[in-house]
Design an enzyme around this catalytic site. Structure first.
Site, short mmCIF file in Angstrom:
data_model
loop_
_atom_site.label_atom_id
_atom_site.label_comp_id
_atom_site.label_asym_id
_atom_site.label_seq_id
_atom_site.Cartn_x
_atom_site.Cartn_y
_atom_site.Cartn_z
CB CYS A 64 -0.89 -0.02 1.24
SG CYS A 64 -1.86 1.47 1.45
CD GLU A 288 -13.00 28.67 4.27
OE1 GLU A 288 -12.09 28.42 5.09
OE2 GLU A 288 -12.96 28.31 3.08
CB CYS A 362 -0.93 21.71 6.76
SG CYS A 362 -1.50 22.80 5.43
C1 SAM Z 1 -6.11 24.25 6.55
S1 SAM Z 1 -7.79 24.63 6.22
C2 SAM Z 1 -8.28 25.22 7.81
C3 SAM Z 1 -9.74 25.30 8.07
C4 SAM Z 1 -10.17 25.46 9.52
N1 SAM Z 1 -9.34 26.39 10.24
C5 SAM Z 1 -10.20 24.12 10.23
O1 SAM Z 1 -9.36 23.89 11.10
O2 SAM Z 1 -11.09 23.31 9.93
C6 SAM Z 1 -7.61 26.06 5.24
C7 SAM Z 1 -8.90 26.72 4.85
O3 SAM Z 1 -8.57 27.84 4.02
C8 SAM Z 1 -9.56 27.99 3.03
N2 SAM Z 1 -8.94 28.75 1.93
C9 SAM Z 1 -8.13 28.28 0.95
N3 SAM Z 1 -7.73 29.30 0.18
C10 SAM Z 1 -8.31 30.42 0.67
C11 SAM Z 1 -8.27 31.80 0.31
N4 SAM Z 1 -7.54 32.19 -0.74
N5 SAM Z 1 -8.97 32.68 1.04
C12 SAM Z 1 -9.68 32.26 2.10
N6 SAM Z 1 -9.75 30.98 2.50
C13 SAM Z 1 -9.08 30.07 1.79
C14 SAM Z 1 -9.97 26.55 2.69
O4 SAM Z 1 -11.27 26.51 2.15
C15 SAM Z 1 -9.87 25.87 4.06
O5 SAM Z 1 -11.11 25.89 4.71
#
Ligand code: SAM
Length: 407
Positions: A64, A288, A362
């Protein structure tokens, strides 16, 4: 045949010997032998094993491609992940007090992206074999929640119903409070017959919701996720933290970093993983990019009892970051960007001089770049914790607390 000694582990988890020669499945200090082609020793024979080498705990590990580091001791993986973050910081001459790593337990991933294909006998579902598009069945996978591994027959049935003979389905299965939430992509178009077959299948497997491509094909029960005191129904496939333990560790760090704030802005807020629990103690403005996610967050907040006010905004924070005049009403910020980091938004946070920032990331490389911008603007990183929600993989996540000096 050539012999090489592995010096370090690369970012993809391959051992690297001088040359460089990339040797999959090896660890630093190991002496290995094999044919080298284009800088890769694809099938090494291990002559001197590392004392950090262990027998892979999962019976699927050999074939895998889901895990890269099952052959390494947990302590080695933990140290390596912390080292990846230290190294990224050192490229910007940054240091921080590191808290002990928080590693999620085996069988705790709440979501799996399975692949499935029709075969002559029916269908096969699982993960891709290492470096190949062949699918390996993984009924005893040690990574995912057992409820997800138990969904493999359902995933195979979906392939029988909805994939073309040669095509491959991608099936995202998420555990919710109300049963499995399934999102399928790569299937044939959703017509009336398929819709009716999916309804029968969902009933037989007691699935909460099925999304097919961009459409919600059926919802038997809204598949909710608990976020603090709120229950949120995310749009199909929306971002969620990978494990409950990892989420709890990140949230504990975030809570601590913004403790005592009265009004916090949660940037890249998703469906409210941090915003909704924080609203137990403080007002929150959640920002968001995805409108479906802000709507889910808002609905979760409205249905919950006893939370402080939560406002929300759908906004592209790369192109249109919140500016100092938007930020002056907040006494703390949470920021959790995607892998690209948040260069533009961090520059504005620094200009605004927001006193405290909880940073979840991340990607250690973009985190270090953004942390350097905060450092240059007078912020101190009080602590940092690596949170390993992706055990046995090379993926690294972290939470860190920043404070503006003199604020
Ligand atoms: C790592 S996730 C974190 C989400 C949330 N903090 C959680 O812990 O569930 C990053 C988030 O950024 C949003 N995102 C990606 N690009 C973005 C942008 N250009 N402007 C605003 N939000 C964005 C994604 O939709 C996602 O929900």
């Amino acid at each position: 045949m050539e012999q090489v000694t592995i010096e370090r582990l690369g970012h993809q988890g391959d051992g690297i010997a001088p040359g460089p020669v990339f040797v999959p499945g090896t660890l630093p200090g190991e002496v290995v032998e094999g044919e080298i082609e284009k800088g890769v020793m694809a099938a090494p024979r291990i002559l001197t094993p590392s004392d950090q080498r262990v027998k892979a705990p999962c019976r699927h590990a050999k074939s895998c491609g889901g895990c890269q580091l099952q052959h390494a001791h947990d302590d080695f993986v933990a140290e390596w992940k912390v080292g990846v973050v230290r190294h990224a910081l050192s490229a910007h001459a940054l240091e921080a007090p590191f808290r002990p790593i928080a590693t999620s337990s085996p069988q705790s991933r709440r979501r799996a992206a399975f692949s499935a294909r029709r075969t002559k006998k029916g269908a096969l579902a699982g993960f891709h074999m290492k470096g190949s598009d062949v699918i390996v069945s993984v009924p005893d996978c040690l990574l995912v929640d057992p409820k997800l591994a138990a969904a493999l027959p359902l995933v195979e049935a979906l392939a029988v119903l909805g994939s073309s003979r040669k095509g491959e389905l991608s099936v995202l299965v998420t555990k919710s409070l109300d049963g499995l939430d399934v999102a399928v992509s790569g299937g044939k178009p959703l017509d009336a017959q398929l819709q009716s077959d999916l309804a029968d299948l969902a009933r037989a497997h007691d699935v909460a919701r099925v999304a097919w491509g961009d459409e919600v094909a059926l919802t038997r029960r809204p598949p909710s996720q608990r976020m603090g005191r709120a229950d949120v129904v995310p749009p199909p496939g929306a971002f969620l933290q990978a494990t409950p333990e990892g989420e709890a560790a990140l949230l504990a760090g975030v809570r601590e970093a913004v403790k005592g704030a009265r009004h916090v802005v949660d940037l890249f807020a998703g469906c409210g993983t941090f915003a909704l629990p924080l609203a137990e103690d403080m007002r929150v403005h959640a920002v968001e990019g995805d409108r479906g996610m802000t709507a889910a967050l808002d609905k979760g907040w409205r249905m919950a009892d006893g939370l402080k006010h939560v406002t929300h905004e759908a906004r592209d924070l790369f192109r249109n970051p919140l500016l100092p005049e938007d930020l002056e009403r907040f006494d703390a910020a949470v920021i959790d960007p995607p892998r690209a980091g948040a260069e533009a938004q961090v520059a504005e946070l620094a200009r605004a001089g927001i006193p405290r920032i909880a940073f979840v990331s991340c990607n250690p490389v973009t985190f270090a770049r953004d942390a350097a911008a905060l450092d240059a603007a007078g912020y101190v990183m009080d602590w940092l914790q690596v949170v390993d929600q992706f055990r046995w993989s090379t993926h690294v996540e972290l939470v860190a607390a920043f404070r503006l000096q003199g604020a």
